[in-house]
Design an enzyme around this catalytic site. Structure first.
Site, mmCIF file in Angstrom:
data_model
loop_
_atom_site.group_PDB
_atom_site.id
_atom_site.type_symbol
_atom_site.label_atom_id
_atom_site.label_comp_id
_atom_site.label_asym_id
_atom_site.label_seq_id
_atom_site.Cartn_x
_atom_site.Cartn_y
_atom_site.Cartn_z
ATOM 1 N N HIS A 183 0.715 -1.325 0.042
ATOM 2 C CA HIS A 183 -0.071 0.029 -0.101
ATOM 3 C C HIS A 183 0.779 1.108 0.169
ATOM 4 C CE1 HIS A 183 -3.837 2.119 0.590
ATOM 5 N NE2 HIS A 183 -3.025 2.897 1.601
ATOM 6 N N GLU A 234 -2.291 -5.309 -4.386
ATOM 7 C CA GLU A 234 -2.817 -5.070 -3.244
ATOM 8 C C GLU A 234 -4.178 -5.702 -2.997
ATOM 9 O OE1 GLU A 234 -3.075 -0.936 -0.823
ATOM 10 O OE2 GLU A 234 -3.818 -0.897 -2.678
ATOM 11 N N ASN A 274 26.876 -22.219 -6.486
ATOM 12 C CA ASN A 274 27.502 -23.538 -6.637
ATOM 13 C C ASN A 274 27.264 -24.513 -5.537
ATOM 14 O OD1 ASN A 274 29.037 -22.923 -8.976
ATOM 15 N ND2 ASN A 274 30.868 -22.308 -7.819
#
Length: 670
Positions: free
Chosen positions: A46, A68, A408
């Site tokens: 918001h 929202e 990795n």
């Protein structure tokens, strides 16, 4: 109105909100019932929408608006956070980051959000019918345990508890104003106990056209209804007296009402506990409104300040030298006073450079989540020590090496579920990222409980790829074998993926760490996992160093690398395999002549030979110099690109007498 001057502030705050959304969403995946997280996510979305709309960034405001709407379903408990829902929210965050980057750099390619907008809308529309029917059927405002206690206290007295549902007209233009007028009418008739959605949402027009109120009043329900219907743009009002059945229903989904405490105190309750609980809410509300104790400062201005302090430190040293030479008591006193003030100022400014490594660590949970899903591996990712502070210039550059190490660990380190089961390991792999202080260094460790490293296999691959010869391989120890993975072109995998396998990532890690005067250490056990530890100096700006002389030039050795300094005689020097060594407290240390290493010169040594014992990681050696001078605080200046990299040299500094001295990089010298 031109808001461009606020763009930097907007971008900084937008980045914080995006990071906050990312973190909270990741947590919510593991804690789907955590209402506080849902509220936090909703608030961040918001806020981002509001500030973007104010700045005129409609594409960001539009996407956050749709997010929202979807998040509101989570907040109201009408939908759960499924994997699909989480995925579309994460993709929306990626898009928002792309849009935000484009605000900073308009030359970046545009970000297409049409699919995400459509997906979020479909998600909301799919739930709307169910939501409408839920409102009609349940016509109730569910209470948590605390609110039920209030209602029970009031019940039995003359006042009544009313549940009121208010609907605004479809074309209502002033929703927040009408909601305010409704609340005002109810406050005139009694006390408002709970509002849904919360008052903050009503004030922000953050609701459709319906809202619900629980209030205490002695006024007849018909009178209240008539007063409410007199308000413009009020389409419908329904009032029911609260029943015992409803009071006894259990629910903790509804957020607490933002009711002013003075109104709550009007409730004539005999329960001190209830009053105390009510009053406890107020400080929480106020605390969120307190302004932050920090201010934002452009990094450019901070760097400028630090550079000026660096120059001040250099000149302070020069003034102190001049004062000592003149032997003037008044000047010496003034110089010492200047020295104290400058030291305090330097200490304060250096703290400004220190930032928590959390700034870098925060980006990795999401990366590990996405990577583990992509590779089909279950991985638990643990972070610790993220509040450990490090020089900002290092934090800015340490991110890339950590990305390589973590990718990795997921791609090569952690085995598949089948392989782990065969090895008697849990299906879920573990990857850890940890930061901690180690003396004047900060150690950052990436570890996993995967397949580990096999030194014989590493040496064999290196020989096969021509990285080392068979003769060299015969003398390789386990520690040397682990370091082969940092060689350019070295890779243990046969198949190249989009994540790794080309043998360049670890070489880049090594180069970056080295450029930051850091060290990297590898520990591994076949079948039990691998651990990479990067040790970085706390700061790269101003350090304390020992000045030494070699071949007529002055060099600075960082104090952190020095164990001790001593004088030896020629007789104490022995030769083992063409390497000069000394025996120091039953420890054999190799000797390195600084002038031979840096200048290629061989000179006759004095009767008493000055030696500085230095360490770099697990290496230790004695540096032979011509003379030991003094300790001094020095400001590190990087070498010009024209000079390029000089082996054994990390940078340069300007001494108090105005001369330039090289700063030694011990890790590449011994």
């Amino acid at each position: 109105m031109d808001f461009s001057e606020y763009k930097d502030i907007y971008l900084a705050e937008a980045q914080e909100h995006l990071q906050s959304l990312n973190d909270a969403l990741l947590k919510l995946e593991n804690e789907p019932e955590n209402n506080e997280l849902i509220q936090e996510i909703f608030r961040s979305a918001h806020s981002l929408k509001g500030m973007s709309a104010t700045m005129g960034y409609d594409d960001i405001a539009g996407l956050t608006h749709e997010m929202e709407n979807a998040l509101n379903l989570l907040r109201e408990g009408t939908i759960n956070l499924s994997k699909e829902f989480a995925d579309i929210l994460f993709k929306s965050l990626d898009a928002l980051e792309g849009l935000s980057n484009r605000v900073e750099n308009p030359e970046l390619p545009p970000v297409d959000t049409s699919d995400l907008l459509e997906g979020l809308r479909r998600l909301v529309e799919g739930e709307e019918e169910e939501e409408v029917s839920s409102i009609k059927e349940n016509f109730s405002l569910r209470l948590d345990e605390f609110e039920k206690e209030i209602v029970k206290e009031v019940r039995g007295k003359e006042d009544k508890i009313y549940y009121i549902a208010v609907s605004l007209t479809e074309d209502c233009l002033l929703k927040s104003v009408r909601a305010y007028m409704v609340i005002k009418v109810l406050e005139n008739n009694g006390v408002v106990l709970k509002v849904k959605p919360p008052v903050t949402d009503l004030e922000d027009d953050n609701f459709d056209k319906d809202f619900f109120v629980l209030c205490q009043s002695s006024t007849d329900a018909a009178v209240i209804k008539a007063e409410l219907l007199n308000i413009l743009e009020i389409e419908k009002v329904e009032i029911e007296e609260y029943t015992e059945e409803v009071v006894n229903s259990v629910d903790s989904d509804s957020p607490p009402a933002d009711v002013p405490v003075e109104q709550l105190e009007k409730i004539n309750t005999s329960s001190d506990n209830v009053k105390a609980s009510l009053l406890e809410q107020q400080p929480k509300i106020q605390s969120t409104k307190r302004s932050e104790k920090t201010i934002r400062v452009e990094t450019e201005k901070l760097d400028q300040l630090i550079n000026l302090v660096g120059e001040l430190v250099i000149n302070r040293t020069r003034i102190v030298d001049v004062a000592k030479r003149n032997e003037n008591g008044e000047i010496i006193g003034a110089a010492e006073h200047l020295n104290r003030i400058t030291t305090d100022l330097q200490s304060a400014v250096m703290k400004l450079r220190m930032v928590p490594v959390k700034q870098v660590f925060d980006r990795f949970p999401r990366m590990i989540r996405d990577l583990s899903l992509e590779r089909g591996k279950k991985i638990r990712f643990e972070i610790s020590g993220e509040e450990t502070e490090l020089d900002r210039s290092i934090v800015n550059q340490i991110g890339d090496p950590l990305v390589h190490l973590l990718r990795n660990a997921v791609d090569h380190g952690i085995e598949s579920e089948e392989e782990r089961q065969k090895a008697g390991k849990p299906k879920e792999g573990l990857v850890k990222l940890e930061a901690r202080h180690e003396g004047s260094y900060v150690a950052i460790q990436v570890s996993d409980d995967g397949s580990g490293l096999d030194e014989k296999k590493l040496i064999s691959i290196a020989v096969a790829k021509g990285i080392i010869s068979s003769e060299e391989a015969e003398h390789y120890k386990k520690e040397d074998a682990y370091k082969l993975i940092f060689k350019n072109g070295f890779s243990t995998v046969k198949e190249v993926t989009d994540v790794s396998g080309r043998g360049v990532g670890m070489d880049a890690v090594s180069k970056i760490v080295e450029s930051l005067s850091g060290l990297i250490d590898v520990q591994a056990k076949p079948g039990q996992g691998t651990s990479f530890t990067i040790r970085m100096p706390l700061t790269l700006a101003i350090i304390r160093a020992l000045l030494v002389k070699a071949a007529g030039d002055i060099y600075a050795i960082p104090i952190e690398t020095i164990n001790e300094s001593l004088y030896i005689t020629e007789k104490e020097i022995k030769t083992i395999q063409k390497q000069e060594v000394i025996s120091l407290r039953k420890e054999v240390l190799p000797l390195v002549s600084l002038q031979e290493q840096l200048r290629g010169l061989t000179c006759k040594r004095p009767e008493e030979i000055p030696v500085v014992i230095v360490t770099a990681g697990d290496k230790k050696a004695g540096l032979i110099v011509d003379d030991l001078l003094e300790q001094q605080e020095i400001v590190i200046k990087s070498l010009s690109r024209i000079l390029g990299e000089i082996k054994g040299v990390a940078g340069a500094t300007v001494l108090g007498n105005g001369k330039v001295a090289f700063i030694l990089n011990i890790s590449t010298l011994i």
